[in-house]
Design a protein around this motif. Structure first.
Motif, short mmCIF file in Angstrom:
data_model
loop_
_atom_site.label_atom_id
_atom_site.label_comp_id
_atom_site.label_asym_id
_atom_site.label_seq_id
_atom_site.Cartn_x
_atom_site.Cartn_y
_atom_site.Cartn_z
N ASN A 1 6.02 -1.21 10.44
CA ASN A 1 4.66 -1.74 10.41
C ASN A 1 3.71 -0.81 11.17
O ASN A 1 2.89 -1.24 11.94
CB ASN A 1 4.64 -3.15 11.00
N ALA A 2 3.91 0.48 10.92
CA ALA A 2 3.09 1.47 11.62
C ALA A 2 1.60 1.26 11.37
O ALA A 2 0.78 1.51 12.24
CB ALA A 2 3.50 2.87 11.19
N ALA A 3 1.29 0.77 10.19
CA ALA A 3 -0.11 0.61 9.83
C ALA A 3 -0.80 -0.41 10.74
O ALA A 3 -1.97 -0.27 11.06
CB ALA A 3 -0.23 0.18 8.38
N ASP A 4 -0.04 -1.42 11.17
CA ASP A 4 -0.63 -2.47 11.99
C ASP A 4 -0.91 -1.98 13.40
O ASP A 4 -1.88 -2.35 14.04
CB ASP A 4 0.30 -3.68 12.07
N LEU B 1 -1.62 6.82 13.19
CA LEU B 1 -2.46 8.00 13.23
C LEU B 1 -3.17 8.16 11.89
O LEU B 1 -4.34 8.55 11.82
CB LEU B 1 -1.58 9.24 13.50
N LEU B 2 -2.42 7.87 10.85
CA LEU B 2 -2.98 8.04 9.52
C LEU B 2 -2.53 6.88 8.67
O LEU B 2 -1.35 6.51 8.71
CB LEU B 2 -2.45 9.35 8.91
N ASP C 1 0.51 4.21 -1.07
CA ASP C 1 0.29 3.64 0.26
C ASP C 1 1.32 4.20 1.23
O ASP C 1 2.50 4.23 0.92
CB ASP C 1 0.53 2.11 0.25
N PHE C 2 0.87 4.65 2.37
CA PHE C 2 1.80 4.93 3.44
C PHE C 2 1.05 5.06 4.75
O PHE C 2 -0.17 5.17 4.77
CB PHE C 2 2.66 6.17 3.16
N ALA C 3 1.80 5.02 5.86
CA ALA C 3 1.18 5.16 7.16
C ALA C 3 2.05 6.07 8.01
O ALA C 3 3.23 6.26 7.74
CB ALA C 3 1.03 3.80 7.82
N VAL D 1 8.40 6.05 -5.06
CA VAL D 1 9.62 5.53 -5.66
C VAL D 1 10.40 4.77 -4.60
O VAL D 1 10.96 3.71 -4.85
CB VAL D 1 10.47 6.70 -6.21
N GLU D 2 10.41 5.32 -3.41
CA GLU D 2 11.18 4.71 -2.34
C GLU D 2 10.64 5.23 -1.02
O GLU D 2 10.21 6.37 -0.91
CB GLU D 2 12.66 5.11 -2.49
N GLU D 3 10.66 4.36 0.01
CA GLU D 3 10.27 4.81 1.33
C GLU D 3 11.24 4.18 2.31
O GLU D 3 11.47 2.97 2.27
CB GLU D 3 8.84 4.38 1.66
#
Lengths: 307, 615
Positions: free
Chosen positions: B17-20, B24-25, B46-48, B258-260
């Motif tokens: 939950n890095a976005a929360d 940094l980005l 979407d990614f963070a 595709v996958e993270e």
């Protein structure tokens, strides 16, 4: 680099020598100068003609005439004109600065316009301004220079009275001849700059320069332009010959007292020493300009410098 | 690290939950398309990214991974017709969030190179050739830190030191063309890091480099990351590299995620079939499973197809003022090997090892300085007229770049038919067309595609066309010079399969020139390792890869990235550049003797001299 330069200078001397042979020989194919001297002189006997030919020295074998000319060249003396017996050196000394002024002014003018315009067209590739630039350049390429010159005279001198039609009356006389030659060069150069710039802009080091946060002006005029200079320089060197050719015609149209007018009149009169002198000086000039271009490569591009 | 305890030295921010948290980005439904009416190149991504974290974005060409990185830096502004939507939020040093897509150009320029820096794939073309290295680094420093030229140059020197460039003071005055690829990439890293960015985007930074140099560059990036505490987005197609460098992995295909997953989870339990495919393309050196091992037991029965004996190639490179040669490249020195009919010999080595030159000499594209090449027992150099043409017909070449090796102005049918016409293998238009159709079908293309032009095909298809062209002259030996290096891993596997099927069908012999150990492992019966023009080890693939004896072979194998995040090898011994094969006239390199290690396994003896110049 020194070895390279020495080789180039050796080659330049050879080229100039070859030009002297070619010119001395080919002017003698154009016809007998005595015929021009004697037009309208009434009764002429073959003896008169022979006497004049002997006086001019054109009765001797070509090799002897050529060696005479070459000997003079090595002493820095281009001889005397057939008509009026004035010094060819003096005539050229008068005409050359006028031609150089015109040639370099036109070249400078064309680069000053075509570099920013070419860069703009490349950056905005496909936009309406790019299309306009390309269209104008095509139109410019299709104009013969003498026609453009006459149109200028018609518009700016005869209709608007802004500029003198011809002659040499200070800066205002320069405008039309320089603009004629400059604009035509511009039509070619803008395409060259645009093409070179498009290639450079697609390289990765331009992306790198942008990713460093450099202002676009610096990216274009420092990083990209310096890399475009090699093809531009090469072309300008080659163009210089054409430019000199164009100068001859445009000078005649504007009655500009330069090498072109001098050559034109000398050719009409079959005045061998003048033709030889003018062609030799112009050929040397072109060779020197190209030598300067070779040196400039080294200044612009370190990859050339170290070879 | 979304699961499991954080490792020492790694950032402790929760990544799931890095976005929360203090990310940094953060990139939200990012889409990029070029021109109206075309499909999206990046599609709702979407990614963070947390501060200090390393995210690997993995994918093949056209997956949108590079475009994503360009969009983050707004370099897409310079691509005509680019339409970027979504949000890219970057945390400035003052803690504020900056929406990159809506930022003013001035703000973007202040961030670029200063807070976000980027390094690119091609070190040979990413430095401006007309400015000195020092000036190029100093430029960014002066711009963002307001230093004067002299102090900027001092900082540039310090940066060059940091990326372990020997003799940094003198390198400052050098121009890019005077440096090797590895050195240029270090300069590029020094330039990118000169303003201590918070985020480094590395777009395939090691793809164009030799594997030993790649290992060094990766360790420099890791080291600098720790030093500066910066986050890294590492774009690559190589799962081995991912295992070595990433905390978390984002797999992309056709513009979409595709996958993270955290790196260990991804390698342990890849969820998506595409991820599995990428993972399968990585060499697992030393592990059993080489299907070809032992499949070539009866090879001694037949007389060799091609014998190379004491082959040497030297090229004059430097001259003195009188034009006399002073230096020569010792491209190939006393190389001997043989190839059996139906066998694949892999010729392995890094740049400058002479592997391509050997291939060119067999094909008679380069005249050897010494030594003999025998094909079917006949000395190739003595062949004249029809016999020489017959030799050229029997030996065919497949080159690295399928884009450059097909004539763009000819239909592919024409290109394939050319050798048939040249060697008069068939007469009559109809017969030739039928043959071309057969060949196209054999390499997995449609016969109807013969009328098309090369630009209408993808890279993999073009390489198939090149193979069809090679097959057209019914060769016995195909020299494949890095023939799959330019292809994406999934395509690469298919093309390698095609090579192997053709070998089984037609008994073709291959000389496979490559630097890629995964390719070697998959396709070769025997392996010959070259270093600076000399053979250092040759033998059955299983023996050379599984039990390498020469120090260079070991070094080469140790540099190959291991697709296991828990087993990052110690490569502290991997320093220095590959030595130059240029030597002054009169100085010949000592030729090593060989000792027998096992059946068919020969190893050059080492006199203990350092094989690699110390950095």
């Amino acid at each position: 680099m020194t070895g390279f330069l020495l080789r180039r200078i050796g080659l330049a001397v050879f080229v100039i020598l070859a030009v002297t042979v070619l010119v001395a020989y080919s002017v003698r194919l154009s016809g007998d100068p005595t015929a021009m001297l004697l037009t309208g002189s009434g009764n002429i006997t073959q003896a008169d003609i022979d006497r004049i030919r002997a006086a001019l020295g054109v009765d001797r074998p070509f090799v002897a005439q050529y060696l005479d000319f070459l000997g003079g060249v090595l002493h820095g003396d281009l001889g005397l004109t057939f008509f009026g017996k004035t010094s060819v050196n003096a005539l050229i000394a008068q005409a050359l600065p006028a031609t150089l002024l015109l040639a370099f002014l036109s070249l400078g003018l064309s680069l000053l316009i075509s570099i920013p315009l070419g860069i703009h067209a490349a950056v905005h590739r496909g936009s309406w301004s790019d299309q306009t630039v390309r269209l104008l350049s095509l139109v410019g390429l299709s104009f013969p220079n003498f026609w453009l010159a006459m149109m200028f005279v018609l518009i700016f001198a005869i209709t608007l009275h802004w500029l003198p039609t011809s002659g040499f009356f200070g800066a205002s006389s320069l405008v039309m001849p320089a603009a004629t030659l400059g604009l035509i060069l511009c039509a070619i150069n803008v395409r060259l700059v645009r093409g070179a710039m498009l290639e450079t802009l697609s390289t990765q080091y331009i992306l790198v320069a942008r990713s460093k946060g450099l202002a676009e002006r610096l990216v274009l005029y420092k990083h990209a332009l310096r890399n475009c200079l090699i093809p531009i320089l090469t072309y300008v060197g080659l163009q210089f010959g054409d430019l000199i050719g164009g100068v001859v015609i445009v000078e005649k149209v504007f009655n500009w007292p330069g090498m072109g007018s001098l050559a034109f009149d000398a050719i009409s009169a079959r005045d061998y020493p003048v033709i030889q002198g003018v062609v030799l000086v112009l050929a040397t000039l072109i060779v020197l300009v190209n030598l300067a271009v070779d040196i400039a490569y080294g200044l612009v591009d370190p990859r050339v410098r170290l070879r | 690290m979304g699961d499991g305890a954080p490792l020492p030295g790694e950032p402790t921010a929760g990544l799931g939950n890095a976005a929360d948290r203090e990310s940094l980005l953060s990139v939200t439904s990012l889409s990029v398309r070029f021109g109206r009416g075309t499909g999206p190149v990046v599609d709702g991504l979407d990614f963070a990214l947390a501060p200090g974290e390393t995210l690997a974005i993995v994918g093949e060409s056209g997956s949108g991974k590079s475009v994503t990185s360009h969009a983050i830096m707004r370099l897409t502004d310079y691509a005509p017709g680019a339409d970027v939507t979504g949000a890219i939020e970057f945390r400035r040093p003052d803690g504020s969030l900056q929406d990159m897509l809506r930022a003013a150009p001035d703000t973007i320029r202040a961030i670029r190179g200063n807070e976000i820096a980027m390094i690119f794939q091609e070190p040979m073309t990413s430095l401006n050739p007309v400015f000195s290295v020092g000036n190029q680094i100093a430029e960014a420093v002066m711009l963002h830190q307001g230093l004067d030229h002299a102090s900027a140059l001092r900082q540039a020197e310090a940066m060059l030191d940091q990326v372990r460039i020997p003799d940094a003071v003198h390198v400052l005055d050098r121009y890019p063309h005077q440096l090797s690829g590895g050195m240029r990439q270090r300069v590029m890293i020094a330039m990118a890091l000169s303003c201590r960015p918070r985020l480094l985007i590395a777009d395939e930074p090691t793809t164009a480099l030799d594997v030993t140099i790649q290992a060094q560059i990766l360790s420099i990036i890791r080291e600098q990351q720790r030093e500066l505490g910066m986050a890294v987005i590492f774009i690559t197609h190589d799962m081995g590299v991912v295992a070595e460098i990433a905390d978390r992995v984002l797999v992309m295909r056709a513009g979409a995620k595709v996958e993270e997953a955290p790196v260990r989870q991804l390698f342990r339990a890849p969820a998506h079939p595409y991820t599995k495919l990428l993972l399968n393309a990585v060499p697992h050196l030393g592990t059993p499973g080489n299907a070809l091992a032992g499949a070539f037991a009866d090879r001694k029965a037949a007389p060799p197809l091609c014998q190379v004996d004491g082959l040497t190639a030297r090229f004059d490179v430097r001259h003195d003022r009188l034009g006399r040669v002073t230096h020569r490249v010792h491209a190939v020195e006393e190389v001997s090997f043989e190839i059996q009919p139906g066998e694949t010999l892999a010729l392995v080595g890094e740049s400058g090892s002479g592997k391509t030159t050997i291939g060119r000499m067999i094909q008679q594209l380069t005249v050897p300085t010494g030594g003999k090449i025998r094909f079917r027992g006949k000395d190739v150099a003595e062949l004249r007229g029809p016999a020489q043409r017959a030799h050229l017909q029997k030996v065919q070449y497949v080159f690295q770049d399928p884009y450059a090796s097909l004539d763009p102005k000819r239909t592919v049918g024409d290109s394939i038919a050319e050798p048939i016409r040249t060697h008069r293998l068939l007469n009559g238009r109809r017969a030739i067309e039928t043959r071309v159709a057969e060949l196209l079908q054999r390499v997995g293309l449609e016969p109807g595609q013969a009328k098309r032009y090369p630009h209408e095909f993808s890279g993999g298809q073009r390489q198939r066309i090149c193979i069809a062209r090679a097959l057209a002259s019914e060769p016995e030996l195909i020299i494949a010079d890095e023939a799959v290096s330019a292809l994406d891993v999934s395509i690469r596997a298919q093309v390698l399969d095609l090579f192997m099927q053709l070998q089984a069908e037609r008994g073709l012999a291959y000389l496979f020139i490559t630097h890629d150990m995964a390719v070697v492992e998959r396709i070769s019966h025997r392996v010959a390792v070259l270093y600076l023009g000399q053979l250092v080890e040759i033998g059955p693939a299983a023996a050379v890869l599984g039990n390498p004896q020469h120090s260079y072979t070991r070094r080469l194998l140790s540099a190959v990235p291991v697709p296991d995040p828990d087993r990052v090898p110690d490569r502290s011994g991997l320093t220095g550049e590959i030595r130059s094969p240029v030597r002054p006239v009169g100085e010949t390199p000592p030729i090593a003797r060989f000792r027998r290690e096992g059946p068919g396994h020969l190893v050059a003896t080492e006199d203990g001299a350092a094989i690699v110049r110390a950095a």
